[in-house]
Design a protein around this motif. Sequence first.
Motif: not given
Length: 245
Positions: A137-139, A155, A159, A180, A234, A236
């Motif tokens: 995914s992505s922060n 993204k 999640i 992420l 998830s 990070v």
Amino acid sequence: MEQSLAGKIAVVTGAAQGIGRAIAVKLSAHGATVVLADLEPSTETAALIGGESLIRTLDVSNYDQWRELAEVMDTAYGRADIVVNNAGIYPIASIDEVDEALWQKTMSVNLDSHFYSAKAFLPLMRRHRWGRFINISSNSIGLVALGLSHYIASKMGVIGFVRGLANEVAADGITVNAVLPALTETPGTAGMPLDRKTGGWQMQAIKRFAQPEDIAAPVAFLAGEDAGFITGQSIVVDGGLYKIS
């Protein structure tokens, strides 16, 4: 001692460069046999890994190609244990510039592909009652980031899919998690303005650019036995930038 992935068969999308290449190299170093999937042949990644690697071209937005890849792996190995959905696109455009075509392409590559991978590979994982889906995914979902409404939507969708799928496949011995990353120093981000890149890491606790290897390490952890009780999560990996509230 690092956990072993010996005997495991993994597929990594977007393996030709950047984060995908680092993940493929890391999983191989832990003993996994890695199938390198990308739009272009991942020959340089294969050279880094050494030995024999199965290189496949794959358009992750094409479900038929996912099914074909699963069939190839079934024939070659009789199993597929780890799927890392890393391939993605990062088109920067304001909401006024985003048209239907760009919206649909972003969703197809960044989100639909994760669904396609599950449909294609769950039967192989269920056969051995063991599997790992690790979805990138992505922060950016927790940051102020202009020109990325379509990207952030895709993204965030990753999640949601991770959490839902984790509930459905836990009884089959399969875990599903998301990683992420921060904005990472890769060929894909090389053309971004320097101030946009430095503005991110200056707000991190760890004040440097994320490197592909920083992302590969937690992916390898989630792929192994030590993470067997972690699912629907998830993680990070951004040097302390994203603050969960």
